[in-house]
Design an enzyme around this catalytic site. Structure first.
Site, short mmCIF file in Angstrom:
data_model
loop_
_atom_site.label_atom_id
_atom_site.label_comp_id
_atom_site.label_asym_id
_atom_site.label_seq_id
_atom_site.Cartn_x
_atom_site.Cartn_y
_atom_site.Cartn_z
N ARG A 176 0.86 -1.19 0.00
CA ARG A 176 0.00 0.00 0.00
C ARG A 176 0.89 1.23 0.00
NH1 ARG A 176 -1.37 1.65 4.58
NH2 ARG A 176 -2.18 -0.29 5.39
N TYR A 185 -16.68 16.20 -15.57
CA TYR A 185 -16.99 14.78 -15.52
C TYR A 185 -18.06 14.52 -14.44
CZ TYR A 185 -16.32 9.77 -15.00
OH TYR A 185 -16.53 8.42 -14.94
N ASP A 202 -7.71 18.73 -14.29
CA ASP A 202 -7.99 17.39 -14.79
C ASP A 202 -7.56 17.37 -16.26
OD1 ASP A 202 -9.15 15.10 -15.88
OD2 ASP A 202 -10.92 15.18 -14.59
N LYS A 236 -8.25 6.33 -19.28
CA LYS A 236 -8.58 6.83 -20.62
C LYS A 236 -7.34 6.81 -21.52
CE LYS A 236 -12.37 7.39 -18.33
NZ LYS A 236 -12.77 8.63 -17.71
C1 LIG Z 1 -13.24 9.05 -16.41
C2 LIG Z 1 -12.93 10.39 -15.91
C3 LIG Z 1 -12.70 10.64 -14.55
C4 LIG Z 1 -12.84 9.54 -13.51
O1 LIG Z 1 -11.85 8.58 -13.65
P1 LIG Z 1 -12.07 7.02 -13.27
O2 LIG Z 1 -10.77 6.40 -13.67
O3 LIG Z 1 -13.24 6.52 -14.04
O4 LIG Z 1 -12.31 6.96 -11.80
C5 LIG Z 1 -12.38 11.91 -14.17
N1 LIG Z 1 -12.28 12.92 -15.06
C6 LIG Z 1 -12.50 12.72 -16.39
C7 LIG Z 1 -12.38 13.87 -17.32
C8 LIG Z 1 -12.83 11.46 -16.85
O5 LIG Z 1 -13.06 11.28 -18.16
#
Ligand SMILES: *Cc1c(COP(=O)(O)O)cnc(C)c1O
Length: 385
Positions: A52, A104, A176, A201
């Site tokens: 962890r 998101y 983000d 992604k």
């Molecule tokens: C998918 C996504 C998230 C969340 O990420 P996870 O890996 O699904 O927890 C946050 N911000 C954006 C822009 C996303 O596309």
């Protein structure tokens, strides 16, 4: 070895923060599928005591993340939302956050439904005009949360302008960077304090992991986030670290094709008589095109559009008819995906709130993959016709 900071992005994706494994010289870091590590005497270990706290495969990924985002410290989490969760845990009850309104859906849900009950206040505002943000800042504002390009409306927020405003007041700025990726945009270079990714992604890029990431430059901030990562425990496992690292090694070549295909499809849709509106920051008449051009090196593979005179039902019909584009949540993989934000990714945002930012019932979002653009356009054509 060449100074790593001097490498071009296209080399950093492959070599950034990486060295052959010390044990046998393995070029790819082994998947250290272990929870614990032998000690010779209490505390006598080789840098790892419990997975962890740290795991060598995760360390390899974290070093790569730091390198490609031009940061000094990377942290890998079990998901993008776990990474966001760690950032919000820097705050205390009474603190305020000013966030992008068109973000998101899961981030919105985490802010509103999890953290608001602990006394943290969130305001969701349009940020295309950075000066407007100032009117929402109080002496309790501790964090500005920016997502750019926004999801799914593809608005672009001026990171440098927001960072100037945040720095003046000692407010943290987190960006983000999931949609753009560091191939297209480097928020830390533009003055952000924290870069966040859903590595699920584009970074992973093959729709085979759920992983999150944070990258920072500042040591003190990195220590605080590391403390939370270890204390809360939502870490990225060794197998997922390995897969994400493998994905990052081709990020630059994938992104180049995502951007090329994105442009071809945005232009095709824009010229189609049955399409009302296309949202893509590469268009010269996109309201934030100048900022996009200055802070992004290309425009990515995400596009949203509204078919002419269409309803909720028409939009659903189109996404159901697509064959090469898979109807699915998520984005950023090599395969093209289509989504209907109002009923899928953004269903957790109340309709009224959603429509205020433009996410109407007939909006369709595309994550353009790296297939042949001719085939993708033919597929869209049969679905729209
Ligand atoms: C998918 C996504 C998230 C969340 O990420 P996870 O890996 O699904 O927890 C946050 N911000 C954006 C822009 C996303 O596309």
């Amino acid at each position: 070895m060449m100074s790593e900071k001097k490498l071009q992005f296209n080399s950093k994706t492959i070599h950034g923060g990486q060295q052959p494994d010390k044990a046998y010289g393995a070029v790819m870091p082994p998947i250290y599928q272990t929870s614990t590590y032998a000690q010779t005497t209490p505390g006598g270990h080789q840098g790892y005591e419990y997975s962890r706290s740290a795991n060598p495969t995760r360390t390899a990924l974290e070093n790569s993340l730091a390198s490609i985002e031009n940061g000094n410290y990377g942290l890998a989490f079990a998901s993008g939302l776990a990474a966001i969760d760690a950032v919000i845990k820097l705050l205390s009850p009474g603190d305020e956050v000013v966030s992008t309104n068109d973000l998101y859906g899961g981030s919105y849900r985490l802010f509103k439904q999890v953290f608001e009950k602990f006394g943290i206040k969130f305001q969701f505002i349009g940020m295309q005009n950075a000066a407007k943000i100032e009117t929402y800042i109080t002496d309790k504002t501790k964090l500005i949360w920016v997502e750019t390009p926004t999801n799914p409306m593809m608005n672009v927020i001026d990171i440098k302008a927001v960072s100037t405003l945040a720095n003046k007041r000692d407010i943290l700025l987190a960006v983000d960077n999931t949609f753009a990726t560091p191939y297209v945009q480097l928020p830390l270079d533009l003055g952000a304090d924290i870069v966040m990714h859903s590595a699920t992604k584009y970074l992973g890029g093959h729709s085979d992991v759920v992983v999150g990431a944070l990258v920072v430059k500042n040591k003190e901030l990195a220590d605080k986030l590391y403390f939370i990562q270890n204390a809360s425990g939502a870490v990225c496992g060794p197998m997922d670290s390995f897969l994400t690292l493998r994905g990052i090694k081709t990020l630059h070549v994938r992104m180049q094709r995502h951007c090329e295909n994105g442009k071809a499809i945005a232009e095709y849709l824009d010229n189609h008589p049955k399409i009302e509106k296309v949202y893509w920051p590469g268009f010269e008449d996109h309201p934030n095109h100048e900022i996009a051009k200055s802070q992004m090196s290309d425009f990515g593979g995400m596009i949203s559009f509204i078919p002419k005179g269409s309803s909720y039902k028409d939009a659903i019909k189109i996404v159901e008819k697509l064959q090469l584009f898979t109807l699915a949540e998520s984005l950023g993989g090599v395969e093209s995906l289509a989504g209907h934000p109002a009923s899928m990714t953004h269903a957790s945002i109340p309709k009224e709130e959603r429509e205020k930012s433009g996410v109407v019932d007939s909006l369709i979002r595309l994550s353009v993959g790296i297939e042949d653009a001719t085939d993708l356009i033919a597929d869209l054509n049969q679905a729209i016709e």
